[in-house]
Design an enzyme around this catalytic site. Sequence first.
Site, PDB file in Angstrom:
ATOM      1  N   GLN A 177     -34.251 -34.329  10.524  1.00 30.67           N
ATOM      2  CA  GLN A 177     -35.224 -35.128  11.273  1.00 30.67           C
ATOM      3  C   GLN A 177     -35.497 -36.479  10.625  1.00 30.67           C
ATOM      4  O   GLN A 177     -36.090 -37.343  11.260  1.00 30.67           O
ATOM      5  CB  GLN A 177     -36.547 -34.361  11.418  1.00 30.67           C
ATOM      6  CG  GLN A 177     -36.447 -33.055  12.179  1.00 30.67           C
ATOM      7  CD  GLN A 177     -36.109 -33.248  13.659  1.00 30.67           C
ATOM      8  OE1 GLN A 177     -36.205 -34.350  14.204  1.00 30.67           O
ATOM      9  NE2 GLN A 177     -35.710 -32.181  14.308  1.00 30.67           N
ATOM     10  N   HIS A 226     -37.233 -25.312   8.752  1.00 31.35           N
ATOM     11  CA  HIS A 226     -36.537 -24.841   9.952  1.00 31.35           C
ATOM     12  C   HIS A 226     -35.792 -23.554   9.576  1.00 31.35           C
ATOM     13  O   HIS A 226     -35.382 -23.385   8.425  1.00 31.35           O
ATOM     14  CB  HIS A 226     -35.540 -25.933  10.372  1.00 31.35           C
ATOM     15  CG  HIS A 226     -34.876 -25.697  11.694  1.00 31.35           C
ATOM     16  ND1 HIS A 226     -33.728 -24.950  11.824  1.00 31.35           N
ATOM     17  CD2 HIS A 226     -35.190 -26.119  12.939  1.00 31.35           C
ATOM     18  CE1 HIS A 226     -33.363 -24.935  13.093  1.00 31.35           C
ATOM     19  NE2 HIS A 226     -34.234 -25.632  13.795  1.00 31.35           N
ATOM     20  N   ASP A 257     -32.977 -31.271   3.549  1.00 30.85           N
ATOM     21  CA  ASP A 257     -32.632 -31.146   4.961  1.00 30.85           C
ATOM     22  C   ASP A 257     -33.122 -32.419   5.665  1.00 30.85           C
ATOM     23  O   ASP A 257     -34.320 -32.578   5.909  1.00 30.85           O
ATOM     24  CB  ASP A 257     -33.306 -29.890   5.523  1.00 30.85           C
ATOM     25  CG  ASP A 257     -33.201 -29.797   7.040  1.00 30.85           C
ATOM     26  OD1 ASP A 257     -32.700 -30.751   7.670  1.00 30.85           O
ATOM     27  OD2 ASP A 257     -33.636 -28.771   7.596  1.00 30.85           O
ATOM     28  N   CYS A 314     -38.218 -23.130  16.108  1.00 27.24           N
ATOM     29  CA  CYS A 314     -37.405 -22.554  15.013  1.00 27.24           C
ATOM     30  C   CYS A 314     -38.096 -22.704  13.663  1.00 27.24           C
ATOM     31  O   CYS A 314     -37.432 -22.871  12.631  1.00 27.24           O
ATOM     32  CB  CYS A 314     -36.009 -23.158  14.961  1.00 27.24           C
ATOM     33  SG  CYS A 314     -35.052 -22.853  16.423  1.00 27.24           S
ATOM     34  N   LYS A 335     -28.991 -35.753  16.394  1.00 30.12           N
ATOM     35  CA  LYS A 335     -30.396 -36.159  16.301  1.00 30.12           C
ATOM     36  C   LYS A 335     -30.527 -37.643  15.958  1.00 30.12           C
ATOM     37  O   LYS A 335     -31.621 -38.169  15.854  1.00 30.12           O
ATOM     38  CB  LYS A 335     -31.127 -35.298  15.265  1.00 30.12           C
ATOM     39  CG  LYS A 335     -31.226 -33.825  15.694  1.00 30.12           C
ATOM     40  CD  LYS A 335     -32.125 -33.054  14.796  1.00 30.12           C
ATOM     41  CE  LYS A 335     -31.906 -31.559  14.871  1.00 30.12           C
ATOM     42  NZ  LYS A 335     -32.454 -30.933  16.071  1.00 30.12           N
TER      43      LYS A 335
END
Length: 443
Positions: free
Chosen positions: A240, A160, A237, A401, A263
């Site tokens: 998600q 991202h 990261d 993104c 999220k």
Amino acid sequence: MTPAQLGVRAGQTAPEWQETAREEDKRMRNGELNKRVNTFDVDAIRNDFPILKQCVHGRPLVYLDNAATTQKPQEVIDAIVRYYTETNANIHRGVHLLSEKATKEHEDARKIVKRFLNASSTQEIVFVRGCTEAINLVADSWGSENLGPGDEILVSNMEHHSNIVPWQLLCQRTGAVLKVIPIDDAGDLLMDEYQKLLGPRTKIVSVVHLSNALGTINPVREITRLAHEAGARVLIDGAQSVPHIPVDVQDIGCDFFAFSGHKIYGPTGIGVLYGKRELLEAMRPYQGGGDMISSVTFEETTYNALPYKFEAGTPNIEGAIALGTAIEYVERIGLEAIAAHERDVLEYGAQRLLETPGVTLIGTSRHKASILSFVLEGVHPHDVGTILDQEGVAIRTGHHCVQPVMKRYGIPATARVSLACYNTRGEIDALVAGLKKVVEIFS
Ligand code: 7TS
């Protein structure tokens, strides 16, 4: 190369990851992986989310844009209302009852996050605005002190923008160099290439756990092990991954882990940076202000203990508390049960999408979750999204993104379906019915 050469096209056999998913589902059903899967009640879960009861454009809302943000269960909404109705006060500073209550609730939320990630201490849990801020914090505080000219930062081709741009800014400040781990056509990292890129100049590897554009689940444990062997630090990261797969930061072994509350059924404006204590201890503060200090004179300031050293100013108190509520909600259902349910809907969705003439799936790793990115021959993804919206179906279209991913596949954009625990096979049917209308309009 055309997308058709890269993805799986309508009419073709199911991608291999579906086979893997089927095998795992069988094991789940046999009770080998998780017995709770049988108790998963999607109707009851849907009932927890008031927003899902509404109609848009006269149609029942089919919300399939969960990678952008998830909807909130009533108890998360209630936690925010209750905070402002019963508790509101500033934290860590008042001696009065409400301030003590707000402080306790805020710190209790930190304990929930610590347990959720299996961090070894609450001192390793820093509340931030979101995943983006967490990565910027590490790039700024850790990166500025640990990188110099010629040092290397490794990211992957599927990051991202929030896991690219902070490192580019750091490179501009320090003279460090950004290197990219390539991916194959299915959307898997090329681990051999990764190993070749690792070297004595590699200072940090920063990779996504679950790709928001492809759905690929990266082998973060192995990535971390290899990076550590090369003497590099690792940031994962997890924006998600946390809503879809269980995460144990000690098992992964990573140095930093970042995610956003919104999220994972929590509010916007709150997120988490996990960092190993010894690293956070050695890092300079990211921002200066109230609460992050121990003492201030005009000559010298000493900093507060962890994690407060990184939490300057009045934080998002109700956000942290409601994030704690959201995590408890997820824990109560069970992440493995959620993963099994979502895998079923994902597999069904892939099959149904491939029945639609002209559809090509982008992102067909064997190890994937929650994301179905696709292109429809002859139709721009924005048109797909706009027509689906008229049918009540909310998806995201665009580059998500992750422009380097779009470049890798030679496409400007995809239409993306992203799942949450409340999505159903019936909603996939509504999506596919909407797509048929798109095809009719454009044929
Ligand atoms: N990392 C990944 C993998 C993401 O998917 C996102 C947001 C972020 C970081 C940034 O999160 P934030 O909460 O700090 O903004 N991804 C998306 C998406 O896929 N659609 O909208 C936002």
